[in-house]
Every structure is written in C-alpha cells, then in structure tokens.
Design a protein around this motif. Structure first.
Motif: not given
Length: 113
Positions: A54-64, A77-87, A92-98
């Motif tokens: 999850i952390n790597e996804l967020q870092k990648m999306a932020a850097s993109q 732009l659509n690739q950047v937005m899709a990666d941001m949505q994935k992160s 959100q899933m990690g938060t729900q699991v927690r």
C-alpha cells in the motif's frame, strides 16, 4: 469499498483456498512441506507485506502525479489518475482491515472466561 474490489479480494481468497486444498491432498507432504507450499508468511508477515505494498502504491502515485504536474513525465493523465485511484482504494481497504482487526481484538479482550 466498491464491488470490483470486493470481487477481486474474494477471487484471491478462493485461489489461496484452492492452493491450500490442493497442497493438502498431495500425499507425502508433512507439515513443514505443506507450510512452504501454501505460503511461508505468518499473518503478521502478510499484514506487514500488505502495508508495504500500500505504501509503495501511494509513493508511486504521488511521484507520478508530481512528475505529471511538472511536465517531467510522458504518462497520460488517465494513467496517472488510475494509479492514484488504485492507491486510494488500497489505502481504504487497509484501513478497513485495520478497523476489523481492532474490533476483533476488542471483542476477544472483552470476552469473559
């Protein structure tokens, strides 16, 4: 959580269950071999690995997003937005699991013996 995310999680759980049942049905496997066939990670290890992903996804999306904003990236732009949505969905899933783990822990601690 959205329906596609739930479906994806269910499919992953089903594939892991199938792997476990196939491994259990193989003759000649002892407990150590079965554990290495199914997976070597404990629950805590898997949880840490998920948090790292999850952390790597967020870092990648932020850097993109930053690269796109500064013009350093040729990603559309659509690739950047899709990666941001994935992160975002992963977070959100990690938060729900927690939240579920904390609730389960509280329930166990409040049980009367």
């Amino acid at each position: 959580m959205s329906s596609p995310a739930i479906q994806s999680a269910l499919q992953q759980m089903q594939s892991l269950a199938n792997q476990a049942s196939q491994s259990a049905n193989q003759p000649g496997l002892n407990g150590a071999q079965l554990a290495s066939t199914v997976g070597q990670g404990s629950f805590g290890g898997e949880l840490q690995a998920s948090i790292r992903r999850i952390n790597e996804l967020q870092k990648m999306a932020a850097s993109q997003a930053m690269d796109f904003q500064t013009g350093e990236s040729d990603l559309p732009l659509n690739q950047v937005m899709a990666d941001m949505q994935k992160s975002s969905v992963a977070f959100q899933m990690g938060t729900q699991v927690r939240n579920r783990l904390v609730t389960a822990y509280r329930d166990v601690m409040n049980m009367q013996v």
